[in-house]
Design a protein around this motif. Sequence first.
Motif, short mmCIF file in Angstrom:
data_model
loop_
_atom_site.label_atom_id
_atom_site.label_comp_id
_atom_site.label_asym_id
_atom_site.label_seq_id
_atom_site.Cartn_x
_atom_site.Cartn_y
_atom_site.Cartn_z
N UNK A 12 57.50 39.01 44.22
CA UNK A 12 57.78 40.43 44.06
C UNK A 12 58.75 40.67 42.90
N UNK A 13 59.75 39.81 42.74
CA UNK A 13 60.84 40.08 41.80
C UNK A 13 60.68 39.41 40.44
N UNK A 14 59.79 38.45 40.29
CA UNK A 14 59.68 37.69 39.05
C UNK A 14 59.38 38.54 37.81
N UNK A 15 58.54 39.59 37.89
CA UNK A 15 58.31 40.41 36.69
C UNK A 15 59.58 41.00 36.09
N UNK A 16 60.63 41.18 36.89
CA UNK A 16 61.88 41.70 36.35
C UNK A 16 62.54 40.73 35.39
N UNK A 17 62.19 39.45 35.47
CA UNK A 17 62.70 38.47 34.52
C UNK A 17 61.72 38.28 33.36
N UNK A 18 60.44 38.30 33.64
CA UNK A 18 59.43 38.05 32.61
C UNK A 18 59.56 39.05 31.47
N UNK A 19 59.71 40.33 31.78
CA UNK A 19 59.69 41.35 30.74
C UNK A 19 60.87 41.25 29.78
N UNK A 20 62.14 41.19 30.26
CA UNK A 20 63.23 41.02 29.29
C UNK A 20 63.22 39.66 28.60
N UNK A 21 62.75 38.62 29.29
CA UNK A 21 62.69 37.31 28.66
C UNK A 21 61.65 37.28 27.55
N UNK A 22 60.53 37.95 27.76
CA UNK A 22 59.53 38.06 26.69
C UNK A 22 60.12 38.79 25.48
N UNK A 23 60.87 39.86 25.71
CA UNK A 23 61.51 40.58 24.61
C UNK A 23 62.47 39.66 23.87
N UNK A 24 63.19 38.81 24.60
CA UNK A 24 64.12 37.88 23.95
C UNK A 24 63.36 36.85 23.11
N UNK A 25 62.23 36.36 23.60
CA UNK A 25 61.41 35.42 22.82
C UNK A 25 60.93 36.07 21.52
N UNK A 26 60.46 37.31 21.61
CA UNK A 26 59.93 37.99 20.42
C UNK A 26 61.02 38.29 19.40
N UNK A 27 62.28 38.31 19.84
CA UNK A 27 63.38 38.58 18.92
C UNK A 27 63.85 37.33 18.19
N UNK A 28 63.37 36.15 18.62
CA UNK A 28 63.76 34.91 17.94
C UNK A 28 63.06 34.84 16.59
N UNK A 29 63.81 34.55 15.55
CA UNK A 29 63.23 34.39 14.22
C UNK A 29 62.56 33.02 14.14
N UNK A 30 61.26 33.01 13.88
CA UNK A 30 60.51 31.75 13.85
C UNK A 30 61.05 30.81 12.78
N UNK A 31 61.70 31.35 11.74
CA UNK A 31 62.24 30.48 10.69
C UNK A 31 63.32 29.55 11.22
N UNK A 32 64.04 29.98 12.28
CA UNK A 32 65.05 29.12 12.88
C UNK A 32 64.41 27.90 13.53
N UNK A 33 63.29 28.12 14.20
CA UNK A 33 62.58 27.00 14.82
C UNK A 33 62.02 26.07 13.75
N UNK A 34 61.45 26.64 12.68
CA UNK A 34 60.91 25.84 11.59
C UNK A 34 62.00 25.02 10.92
N UNK A 35 63.17 25.64 10.75
CA UNK A 35 64.29 24.92 10.11
C UNK A 35 64.73 23.75 10.97
N UNK A 36 64.82 23.98 12.29
CA UNK A 36 65.23 22.90 13.18
C UNK A 36 64.21 21.77 13.16
#
Length: 565
Positions: free
Chosen positions: A167-191
């Motif tokens: 019942x409660x898991x979607x409350x985490x999925x939605x903000x966590x997805x927004x946090x993933x989309x805010x990550x700059x992919x260049x940081x991952x590529x640099x690492x």
Amino acid sequence: MTATRPLRTPPPARPARTGLLPWGLSAPLVVLLAVLFIWPVLLLMGLSFGEDGFTLEHYRRLLEVPLYRRVLGNTFLIAAMVTVLCVAFSYPVAYLLATVGERTRKILFVMVLLPFWTSALVRTAAWIVILQRNGILNSVLQSSGLTDDPIAFVYNLSGVLIGMTHVLMPFVVLPLYAAFRAIDASLVLAAQSLGASALSVARRVILPLTAPGVIAGATIVFMNAIGYYITPALMGGPGQTLISMLITQNINVDLNWGLAAALSVVLLVSTLVIFAAFQRAFGLDRLFAGGGGRGAAQPFGLQGRRSGGGWIAAAVGLVVLALLVAPIVLVFPMAASNSPYLQFPPPSYSLRWFANFFDDPKWIRSIWNSLKAASVAVPLSVAIGTAAAIGTSRLPARLRPWMETIFVLPMVVPVILLGVGLYYMLSPLGVLGSPYTLGLAQTALCAPYVFITVRAALKGFDPSLELAAMNLGAGWGTMFRRIMLPAIAPGIAAGAIFAFIQSFDDVVLALFLTNVRSRTLPRAMYEGVAHEIDPTINAASALIILFTILVLALNLIFTRRTRNA
């Protein structure tokens, strides 16, 4: 020569941000919440200190009686376990959503949002059908030879954890997805270019950057979990008694209002402390908007092919999404079963349980009672929630957060407290047992959802349009009707959908404020599940799911047409 006086250009009109208009627009919701939310809760707080005189006896009993200490510990332990499970299962889902193409993402989002919008009671009833001793899961395990005897998956801790996590898991999925989309992919590529392994990238880059989204979602889940009532009451056993269930027992069985009030105060203070700590550290917007922050120049998911760990995370995400949707999907074949027992797969199919639903006056009456309550809650919530959103947006910046906090409190405080407080306040007045009274009470829950959605819509409204209209001589009412209202109509429509589903899905207020004649459809279903699962409940669940999908589809069509107009 005749001197001419230069014409004076009137100063440009400004949106009304001071004066009486913002306060006048906000006042109806303030009054409503003061009467139907704040005052009932204050009555409970006063009752906890004694009816005839000040005493701390009820709080002393909470500390001295082992049962109460155990229940308090159970509540926070189960809430913490559910929060951890929600976060753990949400990570692969959010990662999957952030790393697929746009078309696939839309389909996967439906798999997340459909359970989110579907009645919690329907999902709980579906899980009971799946997990009970003669349910679907045990049938599969026994027929495959993995077990000889049924396993107890429900009416114990495992049942509570499964039901509440779903019942409660979607409350985490939605903000966590927004946090993933805010990550700059260049940081991952640099690492990766510096030789970091996939595990190091996840631990040192992704986890820290997604932490705000996790904190936002986990806070919402934990606050909901410590005050949750329906799922643990239906899927748990005596060892999983939570504070909310003990409050109800002290009122309905023990008739100990003082102790119930003391338990309510403990639950209220716990929730408000968590809410205040989060608001102070991160702000109110982060709680409801997720942890995404600013958009990335190169969004996460565009950094290249998946690693081996990425494929594993995506596969786990698909499995979790399937589990999210499975209880809802399985409702339909169970509703169309011809068997008088809960069997899966059904031995044969028919519409007998749908016919039984429409032939039984109990179910038809409950539908009408639900619609009567919604006929009060939805229009009133839309009117005062929209007015409050417009008024709050025009308040001085230093006052705006305080007003916003007051307006969203009903979304934060456990609904069991409101139900008990309203029952205590309204019972002497003789107005209980009416669906219209229930609808008025539900407005205190529904209006904040309208307020949130319209406030979000107003952030995209261009103030220069308002200035232009008023500079051309339009009054504020004319400007609102012709300029602002069409612009924020999608937000108002979304708020109305939220309000309707919140009203139609409400069980807790209905349990306290209605009787046998005025009970709503969710209350009738709750009573059926609590005593014996009649297959007719599966038919009712299927109809509710179809109705929810229809309402959401109509809202989507309306929103698209409004944006394209």
